[in-house]
Structure formats: structure tokens, C-alpha cells
Design a protein around this motif. Structure first.
Motif, PDB file in Angstrom:
ATOM      1  N   TRP A  19      10.137  20.140  28.155  1.00  0.00           N
ATOM      2  CA  TRP A  19      10.871  20.590  26.977  1.00  0.00           C
ATOM      3  C   TRP A  19      10.841  19.530  25.873  1.00  0.00           C
ATOM      4  O   TRP A  19      10.614  19.848  24.695  1.00  0.00           O
ATOM      5  CB  TRP A  19      12.316  20.925  27.342  1.00  0.00           C
ATOM      6  CG  TRP A  19      13.116  21.313  26.151  1.00  0.00           C
ATOM      7  CD1 TRP A  19      13.140  22.529  25.552  1.00  0.00           C
ATOM      8  CD2 TRP A  19      13.980  20.468  25.379  1.00  0.00           C
ATOM      9  NE1 TRP A  19      13.984  22.493  24.462  1.00  0.00           N
ATOM     10  CE2 TRP A  19      14.505  21.241  24.342  1.00  0.00           C
ATOM     11  CE3 TRP A  19      14.347  19.131  25.494  1.00  0.00           C
ATOM     12  CZ2 TRP A  19      15.380  20.717  23.419  1.00  0.00           C
ATOM     13  CZ3 TRP A  19      15.223  18.608  24.572  1.00  0.00           C
ATOM     14  CH2 TRP A  19      15.734  19.399  23.549  1.00  0.00           C
ATOM     15  N   GLY A  22       7.394  19.352  24.286  1.00  0.00           N
ATOM     16  CA  GLY A  22       7.194  20.484  23.378  1.00  0.00           C
ATOM     17  C   GLY A  22       8.014  20.373  22.114  1.00  0.00           C
ATOM     18  O   GLY A  22       7.564  20.738  21.027  1.00  0.00           O
ATOM     19  N   TYR A  23       9.215  19.839  22.225  1.00  0.00           N
ATOM     20  CA  TYR A  23      10.067  19.651  21.044  1.00  0.00           C
ATOM     21  C   TYR A  23       9.475  18.594  20.124  1.00  0.00           C
ATOM     22  O   TYR A  23       9.440  18.764  18.898  1.00  0.00           O
ATOM     23  CB  TYR A  23      11.472  19.240  21.491  1.00  0.00           C
ATOM     24  CG  TYR A  23      12.448  19.083  20.363  1.00  0.00           C
ATOM     25  CD1 TYR A  23      13.016  20.193  19.758  1.00  0.00           C
ATOM     26  CD2 TYR A  23      12.799  17.822  19.902  1.00  0.00           C
ATOM     27  CE1 TYR A  23      13.912  20.062  18.718  1.00  0.00           C
ATOM     28  CE2 TYR A  23      13.690  17.677  18.864  1.00  0.00           C
ATOM     29  CZ  TYR A  23      14.254  18.793  18.279  1.00  0.00           C
ATOM     30  OH  TYR A  23      15.140  18.642  17.243  1.00  0.00           O
ATOM     31  N   ASP A  26       6.174  19.851  18.640  1.00  0.00           N
ATOM     32  CA  ASP A  26       6.354  21.147  17.991  1.00  0.00           C
ATOM     33  C   ASP A  26       5.412  22.201  18.589  1.00  0.00           C
ATOM     34  O   ASP A  26       4.786  22.976  17.877  1.00  0.00           O
ATOM     35  CB  ASP A  26       6.165  21.040  16.479  1.00  0.00           C
ATOM     36  CG  ASP A  26       6.746  22.234  15.752  1.00  0.00           C
ATOM     37  OD1 ASP A  26       7.693  22.848  16.293  1.00  0.00           O
ATOM     38  OD2 ASP A  26       6.255  22.567  14.653  1.00  0.00           O
ATOM     39  N   SER A  28       5.419  25.333  21.029  1.00  0.00           N
ATOM     40  CA  SER A  28       6.353  26.280  21.638  1.00  0.00           C
ATOM     41  C   SER A  28       6.015  26.568  23.098  1.00  0.00           C
ATOM     42  O   SER A  28       6.903  26.893  23.886  1.00  0.00           O
ATOM     43  CB  SER A  28       6.381  27.586  20.846  1.00  0.00           C
ATOM     44  OG  SER A  28       5.126  28.222  20.894  1.00  0.00           O
ATOM     45  N   ARG A  31       7.772  23.945  25.170  1.00  0.00           N
ATOM     46  CA  ARG A  31       9.227  24.153  25.111  1.00  0.00           C
ATOM     47  C   ARG A  31       9.649  25.291  26.024  1.00  0.00           C
ATOM     48  O   ARG A  31      10.612  25.171  26.792  1.00  0.00           O
ATOM     49  CB  ARG A  31       9.676  24.451  23.681  1.00  0.00           C
ATOM     50  CG  ARG A  31       9.865  23.222  22.861  1.00  0.00           C
ATOM     51  CD  ARG A  31      10.482  23.580  21.560  1.00  0.00           C
ATOM     52  NE  ARG A  31       9.565  24.471  20.843  1.00  0.00           N
ATOM     53  CZ  ARG A  31       9.411  24.504  19.539  1.00  0.00           C
ATOM     54  NH1 ARG A  31      10.143  23.747  18.784  1.00  0.00           N
ATOM     55  NH2 ARG A  31       8.555  25.312  18.987  1.00  0.00           N
TER      56      ARG A  31
END
Length: 64
Positions: A19, A22-23, A26, A28, A31
Motif C-alpha cells: 500500500w 503504491g501510495y 501513485d 493504483s 494500492r
């Protein structure tokens, strides 16, 4: 520490890393994958322990 606890902890850490990756990037896909792994780790919380064997139960007195 039991093996189920280790599996839950490993899934939690993997999900958190996915997570966060992915954050930060950027992305998705990572995430969502991280959230799914975290959800699986959370749902494993409700998996019960194995029942004890009948010999190790303390609620029955020993036979004479």
C-alpha cells in the motif's frame, strides 16, 4: 508465537508495504493489492484456533 500469528503478521507487513509503495509511486494497482492483502490479514483474525484434543481438556476429571 504460533504459525497462524506469524502468517497474519507477515500478511499485514506485506500489505502495508504494498500500500505504501503504491501510495508513494501513485500506482493504483499496488494500492489496491495492499488493501486486499490487509483485508485478508484482518479477516484471518476471525479464524479460530484448532480445538484441543480430548485428552488435554481440563474440564473433565481424570478417569479412575
Amino acid at each position: 508465537m504460533s504459525s497462524l500469528v506469524r502468517i497474519k503478521l507477515a500478511l499485514f507487513v506485506i500489505g502495508l508495504i504494498l500500500w505504501a509503495w503504491g501510495y508513494r509511486s501513485d500506482d493504483s494497482y499496488f494500492r489496491v493489492a495492499g488493501i486486499v492483502v490487509l483485508a485478508i490479514a484482518f479477516l484471518l483474525r476471525f479464524v479460530g484456533r484448532r480445538p484441543r484434543t480430548p485428552d488435554s481438556r481440563k474440564d473433565h476429571p481424570p478417569s479412575p
